[in-house]
Design a protein around this motif. Structure first.
Motif, PDB file in Angstrom:
ATOM      1  N   ILE A 275     -16.352 -34.753 -17.320  1.00 31.71           N
ATOM      2  CA  ILE A 275     -16.205 -34.227 -15.855  1.00 31.71           C
ATOM      3  C   ILE A 275     -17.736 -35.237 -15.735  1.00 31.71           C
ATOM      4  CG2 ILE A 275     -18.594 -32.920 -13.850  1.00 31.71           C
ATOM      5  CD1 ILE A 275     -18.703 -30.626 -15.825  1.00 31.71           C
ATOM      6  N   PHE A 276     -18.141 -35.945 -16.604  1.00 29.19           N
ATOM      7  CA  PHE A 276     -18.850 -36.856 -15.641  1.00 29.19           C
ATOM      8  C   PHE A 276     -18.459 -38.897 -16.596  1.00 29.19           C
ATOM      9  CE2 PHE A 276     -21.962 -33.750 -14.768  1.00 29.19           C
ATOM     10  CZ  PHE A 276     -22.323 -34.110 -13.928  1.00 29.19           C
ATOM     11  N   ASN A 277     -17.127 -38.693 -16.937  1.00 23.79           N
ATOM     12  CA  ASN A 277     -16.677 -39.717 -17.731  1.00 23.79           C
ATOM     13  C   ASN A 277     -17.429 -39.961 -19.080  1.00 23.79           C
ATOM     14  OD1 ASN A 277     -14.388 -40.869 -18.327  1.00 23.79           O
ATOM     15  ND2 ASN A 277     -14.815 -42.498 -17.073  1.00 23.79           N
ATOM     16  N   LEU A 278     -18.457 -39.334 -19.974  1.00 28.29           N
ATOM     17  CA  LEU A 278     -19.259 -39.982 -20.197  1.00 28.29           C
ATOM     18  C   LEU A 278     -18.240 -40.714 -22.113  1.00 28.29           C
ATOM     19  CD1 LEU A 278     -22.352 -37.506 -19.753  1.00 28.29           C
ATOM     20  CD2 LEU A 278     -21.511 -39.424 -18.787  1.00 28.29           C
ATOM     21  N   HIS A 279     -19.455 -41.337 -22.563  1.00 30.24           N
ATOM     22  CA  HIS A 279     -18.786 -42.190 -23.953  1.00 30.24           C
ATOM     23  C   HIS A 279     -19.147 -41.728 -25.265  1.00 30.24           C
ATOM     24  CE1 HIS A 279     -18.448 -44.768 -26.924  1.00 30.24           C
ATOM     25  NE2 HIS A 279     -17.952 -45.902 -25.604  1.00 30.24           N
ATOM     26  N   PRO A 280     -18.349 -41.048 -25.949  1.00 33.46           N
ATOM     27  CA  PRO A 280     -18.090 -40.231 -27.156  1.00 33.46           C
ATOM     28  C   PRO A 280     -19.816 -40.547 -27.446  1.00 33.46           C
ATOM     29  CG  PRO A 280     -16.335 -41.491 -27.474  1.00 33.46           C
ATOM     30  CD  PRO A 280     -17.440 -41.662 -25.952  1.00 33.46           C
TER      31      PRO A 280
ATOM     32  N   VAL B  55     -23.613 -23.540  -8.466  1.00 31.70           N
ATOM     33  CA  VAL B  55     -22.265 -24.388  -8.274  1.00 31.70           C
ATOM     34  C   VAL B  55     -21.332 -23.531 -10.666  1.00 31.70           C
ATOM     35  CG1 VAL B  55     -20.136 -26.009  -8.348  1.00 31.70           C
ATOM     36  CG2 VAL B  55     -22.499 -26.071  -6.551  1.00 31.70           C
ATOM     37  N   PRO B  56     -20.944 -23.289 -10.573  1.00 31.71           N
ATOM     38  CA  PRO B  56     -20.402 -23.291 -11.719  1.00 31.71           C
ATOM     39  C   PRO B  56     -19.915 -24.484 -12.499  1.00 31.71           C
ATOM     40  CG  PRO B  56     -18.447 -21.509 -10.215  1.00 31.71           C
ATOM     41  CD  PRO B  56     -19.544 -22.776  -9.013  1.00 31.71           C
ATOM     42  N   PHE B  57     -20.502 -24.910 -13.688  1.00 29.77           N
ATOM     43  CA  PHE B  57     -20.398 -25.995 -14.104  1.00 29.77           C
ATOM     44  C   PHE B  57     -18.971 -26.835 -14.501  1.00 29.77           C
ATOM     45  CE2 PHE B  57     -21.037 -28.105 -18.589  1.00 29.77           C
ATOM     46  CZ  PHE B  57     -21.611 -29.414 -17.853  1.00 29.77           C
TER      47      PHE B  57
ATOM     48  N   PHE C  82     -21.583 -29.788 -23.862  1.00 30.61           N
ATOM     49  CA  PHE C  82     -21.122 -30.656 -24.110  1.00 30.61           C
ATOM     50  C   PHE C  82     -19.296 -31.939 -24.094  1.00 30.61           C
ATOM     51  CE2 PHE C  82     -25.279 -30.972 -26.869  1.00 30.61           C
ATOM     52  CZ  PHE C  82     -26.059 -31.995 -25.931  1.00 30.61           C
ATOM     53  N   LYS C  83     -18.492 -30.880 -24.499  1.00 32.59           N
ATOM     54  CA  LYS C  83     -17.156 -31.469 -24.177  1.00 32.59           C
ATOM     55  C   LYS C  83     -17.343 -31.880 -23.021  1.00 32.59           C
ATOM     56  CE  LYS C  83     -14.912 -30.152 -28.001  1.00 32.59           C
ATOM     57  NZ  LYS C  83     -14.994 -29.012 -28.888  1.00 32.59           N
ATOM     58  N   ILE C  84     -17.296 -30.157 -21.531  1.00 33.38           N
ATOM     59  CA  ILE C  84     -17.364 -30.027 -20.584  1.00 33.38           C
ATOM     60  C   ILE C  84     -17.753 -31.574 -19.836  1.00 33.38           C
ATOM     61  CG2 ILE C  84     -17.270 -28.869 -18.278  1.00 33.38           C
ATOM     62  CD1 ILE C  84     -17.134 -26.925 -20.717  1.00 33.38           C
TER      63      ILE C  84
END
Lengths: 320, 320, 320, 320, 320
Positions: A51-56, A17-19, A45-47
């Motif tokens: 996508i997963f709502n990750l903390h900076p 599945v495309p990223f 990394f930005k995407i």
């Protein structure tokens, strides 16, 4: 390089599945997603964060190279740094590969810089096993850790055996080369211990998170922790063996030094006085009565032989 | 090889019940079952898992060789890995035999790879003692552990005494052989400690399980734990003695080296200058007035003897 | 020298507010104040205590030079002693700069004796970033600690690499200079560890004070603590490497000594007996039949050569 | 040998009540019983178990020789293993006497294999002090422990002083004998520490049993525990002193070795080249012009003396 | 010698109240009493126990000389053993003065065997400061501890600096004297640490007693504890420095030994074979053709010089 795997209930495994399209599956709790990033770019990394709502800070950590495993607890996911022992060619430094893992309720993200055989293995397995993927992200995590830890175990076992053999050899004939090998094994063992001990802690922390790890999986993670305990224990035993072998080596070196010195002293004690005697009768004084005795020479020879015997008996009596 | 023992209330002990028929007794709480598997086959493990409803991971552990004792708590039973010290021929590595134990409310399963004398002993005892079997599986377990730990205790005691003697001998005449023996004993003691210390922990864990261990048996298990504490303590004391003896040995080696060097130095300091004197009067110069003195030779001899005395007095005054 | 920075909501950043006028902003909770004192005078301290209502003991501590970081919890503010590693020119002692920090709900006071580059950096950044100042004093603190700890991290990394290289070099050719370098690095590492370990504790204590640190900032302080853990770990690894390298060095020294002694012993064992032989035939006895043999001289030469070969074969067979 | 002492309120102390008749006093709570068994027989133990209703395992323990103190908590009584330091003749191994104690609400049983002076002392004191016996068994116990621990304290004090003196002597003139003494003291101190440390624990456990120890006695037992802490501390200090003295000794040995080697090297460097010169002019070549010079001999002598001065100045400049 | 100081509200400080009359002030809570006993007699102790109602065991402790500080909690008062470091003349053993303190709600008793400057200082201060006395006994205690700990701090600081200098000197030219100094400093530091570490504990215990220490004084006692932590830390750092310096010293000794041995070996390897050559041509065989060659002597000289060069080049190539 990005590889994706999505399990959709009723539809089975979707590979590749495309990223960018992953996001639509994230909110469906019944889906199960695995995203694997090898040598990810800044963009990736930005995407990923999006996508997963990750903390900076977690993203920052995923970019960093860590020496030690660790686990961070974020809202909605766990961030795990894990190291796979790659073994070593001969006695070089132990090489490790770091994989950074994001474990969510229904997603599993792996980030790493070098190709990892074990990880590819599990990925291929998941591809063909929709049933397995359907059980949830934690089972994929367990599978991955289990394979890596089993590999570590074999490695430690091999080193332990080689160290044992080395100890036996040092008991027989201690050489400088054996000692060097000992030091090199010790260096490898320290590396392993530094990684295995905190990994055990990570499993303990994992088991405190009921949101991510279902009850049924506990005993399986516990099993991995058990393996890690055994690894740490084997390492400790091997290090005991090494330090014992080093003691043997060192005591042996000073013993041999002692022997060498004794030999030197015996040679010196026997021959230097004799040389003195010959020196005396080699002097050119006109008036040296002994020189004119008929048996002077033979008497001196007899005296010298007697002296040698005397010294011999003396050293024997002192148990040299 | 499979051996079975079933106690049925009112009927007494049944020996040799076929492995496949054991299952019918398992559900009867008042029965008491002991199954002993020596060198079990894959099939045996399958049937075993089926009869007592054992978890695959526990079965997996029972197949594995462990270096350290451990206890796992499963639903309905405990899984224990225990090691019996087999002693050692002379100063070789300490050998251990591993027995894996499943302890349920009314069953007791032992799995091991090599023949174990202690276990056979208890098995034969149980065969002839229906009263004993009727008290429950935990009493059989206690009996087995007690016999094994008592054996370990005697072993440690013997090693301790030998180490004590060795220390005395090293105090008298330290030899390289004594040192080697010390290292070998140390290796044995480390093995024992590695096993005895976690065994103590296992007893503590056991006592937390009131389902499997009846209150009345507590003090008896505590007694086994006490023995293990004393074993660990004896091992520690013996290791202290060993490390003390090694210090004595090493300080003695450097002392002896010192003595040897002193001797060499005294010999060299006395004889090399004398040899120089004889060398001087051994030169062939035409014009050497001393050579023509009537008492030249005797004066030189007197000088040399005086020199020897001088050096002697010097070294004495320096307390060499 | 005193520098001040006051953020007033709606008015933005005010720089250079006279020290005496600060007091009027302190009671306004929405303001954010940073006072930086470099080499403060007694008077400065008096005013400082007055403005922020600081305890005499805290002021006393701010005047004192500390070797170790610490945190004190006062009513209304925290007092923190922090150390910045300044690196070292070459292998000299690691220099540190101490900064004493008062952290209140809306004020942030820094006291230090020497110019601190990192601190000036953050100060300049705050000057131009009213948004940043407006978030509160704890964010300024985090920013300052973050920059300092990042610098420490690079420093430790550099030392670790140099120690690794040194270890390799010692493996090849151990020299006395290498050893001295090792000792000097060790001294630097001890200094770093003494500071980094309690700094981690300080972060933990900080996070217990919800009054001063808002919830949202927790993860950021945790990140600083993580860095400190990695620093401590790197230091420990480097010290392990150093102690391993020292063991290698020392075992190498005794080995070389052994080699030297062997050479000396071989030389002595070969040549001293030969010299005795020449001494014998250098004696001037009238009656020495061998001297008059036609081939006496050549026989002696052959005997001497044979002796040399004999000793050689002997030492070879003993693997010297 | 069995000695008994029974305090009956109103009747005072009864000495020598036959062992078999003790049972009638046990149930009377107001009575106070002390039974002392020296080298008890199997029969004695049986009767003892019967009278005070003691558990078979406790009886088993009372028959066993223990290396370490311990306390077991039984229903109705405590079982204590305590060791009295007997001192040592000179520097031999520290001897200990074991006494096993059963402490009930109103009875106090002591079991031991060898005559114990301290115990007899307290026994005699109790015989003549009905008031003392009437206060209860715990006071008798305290009295016994107090006397024994006071004795231990004096012993440790004496050893500490001797070790201090030894350290001073080693600082002056380190000899091999001093080192041996150090090792022997160390061995004694280890024995003491092994016993005193768990004894402290035993007091702590004792104080948890309000049934057996009345509140009022707490501070007195605490006082005994304080003494034990001081004993352990003195032992630790003495061991520190010993290990410091050993470091001094060892560094001194290698220093002296260094000195000896330097002397040897100086002697060799001065005299061997000179001997070579004399050797050269001792050769018998027909054509050696120097031999015919009028002052050849004197020139050589002057060269040799100059050489000696040169080497001297060289070594001085190198600070040998 | 007994000194007393009583503060009576409204009346101020009364000095020199006879010991026997103190009792009347004890029950008045608003009074504040300080009794200082220097070298007290048995009688003094009896009166003391009577006045303040002290437990016999506490009085017993006050008579005893302790090696370590301690605190005992009695009903109505605390008993503290504290040690003041007296410094040392040069490098002798660190001397300490013990002061035993009874701290009640309104009384403060100090017992000591030798004159203590710090204590007299505080006593004189209190005499002239009724305000200070009126605040309560805990403030007097704080003042006393503070002065003593500050003195200790300076002492430790001085030793630390001297140890640092010593380390630098050992880096330059390690001598046996430097090593001895190191050992002596280490001995002093161990004494300090033994006292400072438990003193910190005592402060912690003090702060648990709200009856004796008013809330307001907490931060001041905490400040003393902080000083003690810094003392312990400085001691530990200094000991690290010492053990590093000892490693440097020892590695240097074996290096120097190595150098000495190399020199000896070089001298021996060069000159002994040359001496052999001269010995050969010093033999008196009639038939030695070389002796009659015209240039025999010069050929031999050339051979010898070539040999010297050869050996030189050999050793150079081996980097000796």
């Amino acid at each position: 390089m990005i590889k994706t795997l999505v399990y959709v209930p009723g539809e089975g495994i979707k590979e590749g599945v495309p990223f960018g399209n992953i996001k639509e599956f994230v909110d469906k709790d019944s889906c199960s997603i695995w995203v694997d990033l090898e040598e990810p770019t800044e963009d990736n990394f930005k995407i990923l964060a999006d996508i997963f709502n990750l903390h900076p800070l977690a993203i920052e950590d995923a970019k960093t190279k860590f020496n030690l495993p660790k686990i961070d607890e974020h809202v909605g996911y766990l961030f795990i740094v894990w190291h796979d022992l790659l073994g070593s060619s001969g006695l070089d430094k132990m090489e490790t590969a770091e994989v950074d893992i994001f474990l969510g309720k229904n997603f599993f993200v792996t980030v790493h810089d070098r190709k990892m055989k074990n990880l590819d293995l599990i990925f291929d397995h998941c591809k063909q096993a929709p049933d397995f993927m359907s059980r949830g992200a934690e089972w994929v995590l367990h599978h991955l850790l289990d394979v890596m830890v089993d590999g570590d175990f074999l490695l430690v076992d091999r080193i332990s055996n080689e160290v044992d053999e080395l100890e036996d050899r040092i008991f027989e004939v201690p050489t400088q080369e054996n000692l060097k090998e000992l030091f090199l094994y010790k260096r490898q063992l320290i590396t392993i211990r530094k990684i295995a001990a905190p990994q055990r802690e990570i499993i303990s922390v994992l088991l405190r998170h009921e949101t991510f790890i279902e009850r049924h999986a506990y005993i399986y993670f516990q099993d991995v922790a058990d393996h890690l305990i055994r690894i740490v224990d084997s390492v400790d035993t091997a290090r005991d063996v090494i330090s014992g072998a080093m003691d043997i080596y060192l005591s042996n070196v000073s013993n041999r030094m002692n022997e060498v010195m004794k030999k030197l002293t015996i040679v010196a004690t026997i021959f230097i006085p004799l040389t003195l005697i010959t020196g005396i009768y080699g002097m050119n004084f006109k008036n040296m009565p002994e020189l004119y005795w008929t048996y002077g020479y033979f008497i001196v020879l007899i005296v010298m032989v007697s002296f040698v015997f005397g010294v011999f008996i003396y050293f024997k009596s002192k148990r040299w």
